[in-house]
Design an enzyme around this catalytic site. Structure first.
Site, PDB file in Angstrom:
ATOM      1  N   TYR A   1      83.992  53.158  96.636  1.00  0.00           N
ATOM      2  CA  TYR A   1      82.874  52.163  96.397  1.00  0.00           C
ATOM      3  C   TYR A   1      82.232  51.855  97.649  1.00  0.00           C
ATOM      4  O   TYR A   1      81.155  51.367  97.558  1.00  0.00           O
ATOM      5  CB  TYR A   1      83.653  50.840  95.811  1.00  0.00           C
ATOM      6  CG  TYR A   1      82.696  49.844  95.318  1.00  0.00           C
ATOM      7  CD1 TYR A   1      81.940  50.422  94.142  1.00  0.00           C
ATOM      8  CD2 TYR A   1      82.655  48.848  95.627  1.00  0.00           C
ATOM      9  CE1 TYR A   1      81.048  49.412  93.326  1.00  0.00           C
ATOM     10  CE2 TYR A   1      81.433  47.818  94.865  1.00  0.00           C
ATOM     11  CZ  TYR A   1      80.909  48.292  93.909  1.00  0.00           C
ATOM     12  OH  TYR A   1      79.884  47.115  93.214  1.00  0.00           O
TER      13      TYR A   1
ATOM     14  N   LYS B   1      78.285  43.636  97.817  1.00  0.00           N
ATOM     15  CA  LYS B   1      78.885  42.573  96.602  1.00  0.00           C
ATOM     16  C   LYS B   1      79.495  41.217  96.880  1.00  0.00           C
ATOM     17  O   LYS B   1      79.520  40.363  96.431  1.00  0.00           O
ATOM     18  CB  LYS B   1      79.926  43.449  95.408  1.00  0.00           C
ATOM     19  CG  LYS B   1      79.229  44.488  94.783  1.00  0.00           C
ATOM     20  CD  LYS B   1      78.101  43.937  93.701  1.00  0.00           C
ATOM     21  CE  LYS B   1      77.593  44.926  92.766  1.00  0.00           C
ATOM     22  NZ  LYS B   1      76.479  44.618  91.920  1.00  0.00           N
TER      23      LYS B   1
HETATM   24  P1  NAD Z   1      72.853  50.705  85.119  1.00  0.00           P
HETATM   25  O1  NAD Z   1      72.161  51.949  86.087  1.00  0.00           O
HETATM   26  O2  NAD Z   1      72.657  50.654  83.813  1.00  0.00           O
HETATM   27  O3  NAD Z   1      71.759  49.242  85.669  1.00  0.00           O
HETATM   28  C1  NAD Z   1      71.404  49.170  87.113  1.00  0.00           C
HETATM   29  C2  NAD Z   1      69.818  48.690  87.010  1.00  0.00           C
HETATM   30  O4  NAD Z   1      69.620  48.415  88.183  1.00  0.00           O
HETATM   31  C3  NAD Z   1      69.001  49.523  86.294  1.00  0.00           C
HETATM   32  O5  NAD Z   1      68.443  48.913  85.262  1.00  0.00           O
HETATM   33  C4  NAD Z   1      68.031  49.933  87.634  1.00  0.00           C
HETATM   34  O6  NAD Z   1      66.705  49.975  87.220  1.00  0.00           O
HETATM   35  C5  NAD Z   1      68.001  48.548  88.221  1.00  0.00           C
HETATM   36  N1  NAD Z   1      67.456  48.719  89.498  1.00  0.00           N
HETATM   37  C6  NAD Z   1      68.011  49.453  90.500  1.00  0.00           C
HETATM   38  N2  NAD Z   1      66.751  49.423  91.474  1.00  0.00           N
HETATM   39  C7  NAD Z   1      66.078  48.319  91.330  1.00  0.00           C
HETATM   40  C8  NAD Z   1      65.050  47.821  91.887  1.00  0.00           C
HETATM   41  N3  NAD Z   1      64.459  48.175  93.146  1.00  0.00           N
HETATM   42  N4  NAD Z   1      64.245  46.881  91.091  1.00  0.00           N
HETATM   43  C9  NAD Z   1      64.586  46.488  90.028  1.00  0.00           C
HETATM   44  N5  NAD Z   1      65.857  47.131  89.211  1.00  0.00           N
HETATM   45  C10 NAD Z   1      66.169  48.068  89.816  1.00  0.00           C
HETATM   46  O7  NAD Z   1      74.186  50.494  85.694  1.00  0.00           O
HETATM   47  P2  NAD Z   1      75.219  49.196  85.377  1.00  0.00           P
HETATM   48  O8  NAD Z   1      76.465  49.605  85.659  1.00  0.00           O
HETATM   49  O9  NAD Z   1      74.855  48.518  84.146  1.00  0.00           O
HETATM   50  O10 NAD Z   1      74.791  48.318  86.698  1.00  0.00           O
HETATM   51  C11 NAD Z   1      74.388  46.793  86.294  1.00  0.00           C
HETATM   52  C12 NAD Z   1      74.974  45.767  87.328  1.00  0.00           C
HETATM   53  O11 NAD Z   1      76.457  45.883  87.119  1.00  0.00           O
HETATM   54  C13 NAD Z   1      74.868  46.272  88.922  1.00  0.00           C
HETATM   55  O12 NAD Z   1      74.833  45.240  89.698  1.00  0.00           O
HETATM   56  C14 NAD Z   1      76.442  47.050  88.889  1.00  0.00           C
HETATM   57  O13 NAD Z   1      76.440  47.167  90.442  1.00  0.00           O
HETATM   58  C15 NAD Z   1      77.036  46.071  88.414  1.00  0.00           C
HETATM   59  N6  NAD Z   1      78.541  46.669  88.031  1.00  0.00           N
HETATM   60  C16 NAD Z   1      78.955  47.692  87.273  1.00  0.00           C
HETATM   61  C17 NAD Z   1      80.028  48.296  87.273  1.00  0.00           C
HETATM   62  C18 NAD Z   1      80.202  49.688  86.513  1.00  0.00           C
HETATM   63  O14 NAD Z   1      81.479  50.111  86.465  1.00  0.00           O
HETATM   64  N7  NAD Z   1      79.281  50.105  85.873  1.00  0.00           N
HETATM   65  C19 NAD Z   1      81.200  47.315  87.241  1.00  0.00           C
HETATM   66  C20 NAD Z   1      80.749  46.335  88.101  1.00  0.00           C
HETATM   67  C21 NAD Z   1      79.728  45.805  88.442  1.00  0.00           C
END
Ligand code: NAD
Length: 259
Positions: A160, A167
């Protein structure tokens, strides 16, 4: 007799930032918000992303869809200006975005570059504070700010890497926003889901190993879905959660309880 506090989102208007495609955490949340009766505005990163985002927003009847790359000056502000013009108010927002350059994300935290760390902080953390700032004048009857974190903020999760400190900063930003905006009845919370296969997650090295380890370590031996996150998100932005603020809430099948 006191009336029950509603968890319906009927009559509420919310902004969803972070839908990349049908598998995004933000997509699961948007469907849950709409299912509970909310009217939504949503954003897409750029023209390339639009064809993956629009089917998600069309399916839930979201008519307000605007471009927003938080790195492009004025784009985020423009989204809020249009919400001000069209709605004049906002009840909740979901910030579900994160980014880290691959070279920095795949290396040791102590080796990460100045520019890589700044970029990850800007997109993944400071953008939440910018959204809080822009939402404040629109949340005239109170509101809820929601973001998405990960337990790699508290403990070292192999691979990570740099996103751990980022985070941790995001979670701290949630607590400060909750206290600063609390007098206006604006709440701020983060959901901390277990690992979910999404596009952003595919940037983490050996993500399959993380998923397998998580499934093995979780009390119910199952993985979290974007629907699980959506169900919690819809509750948190509802009046039912009106006393919940400044909190990081896990939705991880109980994994956080294990040593
Ligand atoms: P995802 O790829 O579907 O979503 C990530 C989003 O970030 C995308 O829509 C992308 O366009 C956006 N993004 C990136 N750079 C950007 C910018 N400059 N301006 C505007 N938007 C931007 O992936 P996800 O897993 O749904 O991620 C959503 C959130 O959840 C993130 O904060 C991620 O860290 C968090 N998260 C994910 C997980 C996991 O295992 N997938 C676990 C815990 C937390």
């Amino acid at each position: 007799m006191t009336l029950p506090i509603s968890t319906s989102l009927a009559g509420k208007r919310g902004l969803v930032v972070g839908i990349a495609n049908d598998s995004s955490i933000a997509a699961g949340c948007a469907r849950a918000f709409a299912g509970a009766g909310a009217e939504l505005a949503a954003t897409y990163l750029n023209e390339k992303a639009l064809r993956f985002v629009q089917p998600v927003t069309d399916a839930i009847g979201c008519k307000f869809l605007r471009p927003c790359d938080v790195r492009i000056p004025g784009q985020l502000e423009n989204v809020f200006e249009q919400i001000t013009r069209e709605w004049g108010r906002l009840d909740f927002l979901l910030h579900a975005i994160a980014f880290a350059p691959a070279d920095d994300l795949h290396g040791r935290v102590v080796d990460c570059s100045d520019t890589g760390f700044s970029l990850a902080m800007d997109i993944s953390c400071h953008s939440f504070l910018r959204m809080a700032h822009l939402a404040e004048p629109l949340m005239t009857s109170g509101g809820c700010l929601l973001t998405v974190s990960f337990y790699g903020s508290e403990r070292v999760v192999t691979h990570y890497n740099m996103m751990g400190p980022v985070k941790a900063a995001l979670e701290s930003a949630v607590r400060y926003a909750a206290v600063e905006l609390g007098p206006k009845n604006i709440r701020a919370n983060a959901i901390s889901p277990g690992a979910i296969r999404t596009r952003a997650a595919s940037g983490i090295a050996h993500f399959d190993e993380l998923l397998a380890a998580e499934a093995a370590a979780t009390p119910d031996r199952d993985l979290v879905s974007i629907e699980d996150v959506g169900a919690l998100a819809a509750f948190l932005v509802s009046d039912g959660a009106r006393r919940i603020t400044g909190t990081i809430i896990p939705v991880d099948g109980g994994q956080h309880a294990l040593a």
